[in-house]
Design a protein around this motif. Sequence first.
Motif, PDB file in Angstrom:
ATOM      1  N   THR A 123       0.800  -1.230   0.000  1.00 57.64           N
ATOM      2  CA  THR A 123       0.000   0.000   0.000  1.00 57.64           C
ATOM      3  C   THR A 123       0.828   1.273   0.000  1.00 57.64           C
ATOM      4  O   THR A 123       0.428   2.261  -0.615  1.00 57.64           O
ATOM      5  CB  THR A 123      -0.934   0.042   1.224  1.00 57.64           C
ATOM      6  N   CYS A 124       1.943   1.307   0.715  1.00 53.00           N
ATOM      7  CA  CYS A 124       2.679   2.559   0.908  1.00 53.00           C
ATOM      8  C   CYS A 124       4.180   2.349   0.771  1.00 53.00           C
ATOM      9  O   CYS A 124       4.699   1.275   1.084  1.00 53.00           O
ATOM     10  CB  CYS A 124       2.411   3.152   2.299  1.00 53.00           C
ATOM     11  N   GLN A 151      23.099   3.621   7.449  1.00 55.33           N
ATOM     12  CA  GLN A 151      22.359   2.810   6.484  1.00 55.33           C
ATOM     13  C   GLN A 151      21.090   3.538   6.051  1.00 55.33           C
ATOM     14  O   GLN A 151      20.284   3.954   6.874  1.00 55.33           O
ATOM     15  CB  GLN A 151      21.992   1.463   7.129  1.00 55.33           C
ATOM     16  N   GLN A 152      20.916   3.717   4.744  1.00 55.71           N
ATOM     17  CA  GLN A 152      19.714   4.331   4.210  1.00 55.71           C
ATOM     18  C   GLN A 152      18.605   3.285   4.119  1.00 55.71           C
ATOM     19  O   GLN A 152      18.797   2.207   3.570  1.00 55.71           O
ATOM     20  CB  GLN A 152      19.980   4.930   2.829  1.00 55.71           C
ATOM     21  N   LEU A 153      17.436   3.624   4.668  1.00 59.10           N
ATOM     22  CA  LEU A 153      16.337   2.666   4.731  1.00 59.10           C
ATOM     23  C   LEU A 153      15.105   3.192   4.003  1.00 59.10           C
ATOM     24  O   LEU A 153      14.873   4.393   3.925  1.00 59.10           O
ATOM     25  CB  LEU A 153      15.969   2.365   6.185  1.00 59.10           C
ATOM     26  N   LEU A 154      14.308   2.256   3.493  1.00 55.80           N
ATOM     27  CA  LEU A 154      13.000   2.526   2.922  1.00 55.80           C
ATOM     28  C   LEU A 154      11.958   1.790   3.747  1.00 55.80           C
ATOM     29  O   LEU A 154      12.235   0.714   4.285  1.00 55.80           O
ATOM     30  CB  LEU A 154      12.922   2.045   1.467  1.00 55.80           C
ATOM     31  N   ALA A 155      10.759   2.356   3.844  1.00 52.21           N
ATOM     32  CA  ALA A 155       9.677   1.719   4.587  1.00 52.21           C
ATOM     33  C   ALA A 155       8.539   1.384   3.630  1.00 52.21           C
ATOM     34  O   ALA A 155       8.180   2.186   2.763  1.00 52.21           O
ATOM     35  CB  ALA A 155       9.170   2.634   5.691  1.00 52.21           C
ATOM     36  N   THR A 156       7.976   0.186   3.792  1.00 54.57           N
ATOM     37  CA  THR A 156       6.792  -0.214   3.030  1.00 54.57           C
ATOM     38  C   THR A 156       5.742  -0.746   3.993  1.00 54.57           C
ATOM     39  O   THR A 156       6.045  -1.157   5.118  1.00 54.57           O
ATOM     40  CB  THR A 156       7.102  -1.301   1.992  1.00 54.57           C
ATOM     41  N   SER A 157       4.491  -0.765   3.531  1.00 54.17           N
ATOM     42  CA  SER A 157       3.407  -1.332   4.326  1.00 54.17           C
ATOM     43  C   SER A 157       2.443  -2.054   3.407  1.00 54.17           C
ATOM     44  O   SER A 157       2.471  -1.867   2.183  1.00 54.17           O
ATOM     45  CB  SER A 157       2.670  -0.234   5.103  1.00 54.17           C
ATOM     46  N   GLY A 158       1.554  -2.867   4.018  1.00 55.98           N
ATOM     47  CA  GLY A 158       0.646  -3.636   3.195  1.00 55.98           C
ATOM     48  C   GLY A 158      -0.670  -3.967   3.874  1.00 55.98           C
ATOM     49  O   GLY A 158      -0.877  -3.709   5.062  1.00 55.98           O
ATOM     50  N   VAL A 210       4.530  -3.686   8.468  1.00 52.70           N
ATOM     51  CA  VAL A 210       5.388  -2.581   8.034  1.00 52.70           C
ATOM     52  C   VAL A 210       6.808  -3.117   8.006  1.00 52.70           C
ATOM     53  O   VAL A 210       7.250  -3.755   8.966  1.00 52.70           O
ATOM     54  CB  VAL A 210       5.292  -1.380   8.993  1.00 52.70           C
ATOM     55  N   ARG A 211       7.520  -2.882   6.915  1.00 51.24           N
ATOM     56  CA  ARG A 211       8.871  -3.414   6.777  1.00 51.24           C
ATOM     57  C   ARG A 211       9.839  -2.308   6.385  1.00 51.24           C
ATOM     58  O   ARG A 211       9.500  -1.397   5.634  1.00 51.24           O
ATOM     59  CB  ARG A 211       8.888  -4.536   5.731  1.00 51.24           C
ATOM     60  N   ALA A 240      -4.390  -5.589  11.085  1.00 52.44           N
ATOM     61  CA  ALA A 240      -5.181  -4.575  10.379  1.00 52.44           C
ATOM     62  C   ALA A 240      -4.394  -4.012   9.203  1.00 52.44           C
ATOM     63  O   ALA A 240      -3.211  -3.694   9.335  1.00 52.44           O
ATOM     64  CB  ALA A 240      -5.566  -3.449  11.341  1.00 52.44           C
ATOM     65  N   ALA A 241      -5.039  -3.905   8.056  1.00 55.31           N
ATOM     66  CA  ALA A 241      -4.378  -3.392   6.855  1.00 55.31           C
ATOM     67  C   ALA A 241      -3.855  -1.984   7.085  1.00 55.31           C
ATOM     68  O   ALA A 241      -4.534  -1.137   7.677  1.00 55.31           O
ATOM     69  CB  ALA A 241      -5.355  -3.388   5.686  1.00 55.31           C
ATOM     70  N   VAL A 242      -2.634  -1.734   6.626  1.00 54.03           N
ATOM     71  CA  VAL A 242      -2.009  -0.418   6.767  1.00 54.03           C
ATOM     72  C   VAL A 242      -2.256   0.382   5.493  1.00 54.03           C
ATOM     73  O   VAL A 242      -1.919  -0.058   4.393  1.00 54.03           O
ATOM     74  CB  VAL A 242      -0.500  -0.538   7.040  1.00 54.03           C
ATOM     75  N   LEU A 243      -2.845   1.575   5.639  1.00 45.93           N
ATOM     76  CA  LEU A 243      -3.195   2.417   4.498  1.00 45.93           C
ATOM     77  C   LEU A 243      -2.357   3.680   4.402  1.00 45.93           C
ATOM     78  O   LEU A 243      -2.405   4.376   3.386  1.00 45.93           O
ATOM     79  CB  LEU A 243      -4.676   2.815   4.571  1.00 45.93           C
ATOM     80  N   SER A 244      -1.609   4.009   5.467  1.00 45.86           N
ATOM     81  CA  SER A 244      -0.783   5.220   5.451  1.00 45.86           C
ATOM     82  C   SER A 244       0.440   4.996   6.314  1.00 45.86           C
ATOM     83  O   SER A 244       0.439   4.144   7.213  1.00 45.86           O
ATOM     84  CB  SER A 244      -1.582   6.433   5.943  1.00 45.86           C
ATOM     85  N   LEU A 245       1.479   5.777   6.036  1.00 46.30           N
ATOM     86  CA  LEU A 245       2.778   5.531   6.652  1.00 46.30           C
ATOM     87  C   LEU A 245       3.533   6.846   6.774  1.00 46.30           C
ATOM     88  O   LEU A 245       3.455   7.713   5.904  1.00 46.30           O
ATOM     89  CB  LEU A 245       3.561   4.561   5.762  1.00 46.30           C
ATOM     90  N   ALA A 246       4.281   7.009   7.882  1.00 46.81           N
ATOM     91  CA  ALA A 246       5.168   8.161   8.063  1.00 46.81           C
ATOM     92  C   ALA A 246       6.402   7.703   8.822  1.00 46.81           C
ATOM     93  O   ALA A 246       6.337   6.753   9.619  1.00 46.81           O
ATOM     94  CB  ALA A 246       4.461   9.288   8.816  1.00 46.81           C
ATOM     95  N   CYS A 247       7.516   8.383   8.594  1.00 47.54           N
ATOM     96  CA  CYS A 247       8.783   8.005   9.228  1.00 47.54           C
ATOM     97  C   CYS A 247       9.483   9.252   9.763  1.00 47.54           C
ATOM     98  O   CYS A 247       9.397  10.332   9.170  1.00 47.54           O
ATOM     99  CB  CYS A 247       9.706   7.315   8.224  1.00 47.54           C
ATOM    100  N   ASN A 248      10.212   9.061  10.875  1.00 49.14           N
ATOM    101  CA  ASN A 248      11.041  10.128  11.431  1.00 49.14           C
ATOM    102  C   ASN A 248      12.304   9.493  11.980  1.00 49.14           C
ATOM    103  O   ASN A 248      12.324   8.955  13.091  1.00 49.14           O
ATOM    104  CB  ASN A 248      10.276  10.881  12.530  1.00 49.14           C
TER     105      ASN A 248
END
Length: 375
Positions: free
Chosen positions: A61-62, A74-81, A86-87, A107-115
């Motif tokens: 999803t994101c 280490q540069q990271l990316l976040a995904t969700s589904g 969340v990975r 529960a399905a993840v529809l939005s994501l934010a990182c800090n």
Amino acid sequence: MHTLKATSSSSLSLPSGSYIYSICPASPGSFATISSDDSLRLLDASSLKLLNVAKTHKGVTCLREYGSAAGTGQQLLATSGRDGKVRLWDARGSGSPALEMETAKNAAVLSLACNAETNSVVAGTELVSSLATVAIWDIRSPKQVRQQYVESHNDDVTELQYHPTRNNILLSGSTDGLVNVYDTTIIDEDDTLRQVINHGSIHHAGFLSEQAIYALSHDEVFSIYPATDPEDERSEPPSPLQFGDLRQPLSCEYVVQILGGSQGSYLAAGNTTEQRLDLVPLVARPTWRFDQSDIWRLPGAHGEEIVRSVYLDEQSRTVFTCGEDGFVRAWKPAEESGEGDEEKESNAQTPSSKPSSGTKEKKKKQKEKERFKPY
């Protein structure tokens, strides 16, 4: 009006009929995409060469840039589904996630934010058993949710964003019509809310500046709200700037997103009938307004298909777009790209070509139906 010219495009070796949801920066000189085959792809920004492919989720999803992991570089990316996970992934390319978090009841993840500065990842969930949750993890303890809000929304949480300068301020938006602003240093959920905005079913929302919040509904109604201080004793909050439905005034059919950069904010607005995408400056002085005299136009865009995501790479002065035609495209100012140059393409025919079969027509109609669902 200025013109951006398509300089290259790639289908990323995607399966036929696939489309691309989102695009974001990865490690220096590369960017990432997620697509309907549930894959995360890394690409070289200068050539659009495919660098790496990984399977992400059952129903991705994101995609968000996490940034540099503390102490590792280490540069990271976040995904969700929709699988409730969340990975985090190494942005240099890896077939397996660096770590994983999981929502309650999957529960399905529809939005994501990182800090990255606070080691935080936030997920907004679909409504499950009367609960729509905003869950916050510390990636140093990924097995346990650090904090969660379960009473602030009563429908799907479709948007999350951190304040541009204050790491403790978090914004969420939902199809319940509300945009909430939280102080995450306060534990009690009732006390953590700093501001509540009632706008309409939220497609996108976020901070335009330290003091301005925008909200865009699923029916393209746009407003800008002043960020308020909960200790302000004025009985009436400042009035918002209400722009209404943007489709007629901006001559568009849909809004993709708001883009922020060092040169200011732009609204990406698409028109499939005229096969174009416009980047419309949103300027703050003397008051917030759209400057339609200074539009950057992407003629052709993604043909008759919808543009899903736009990424502005200021270092290379390149705009990258992805869409439901299954292509990523790179765009540069016409005077820099060379007017006589032909667009370089790989792995597929031009995205502006019309559907050649009933199957393609059916897929397009299905995509149009899905356009107004949260994603």
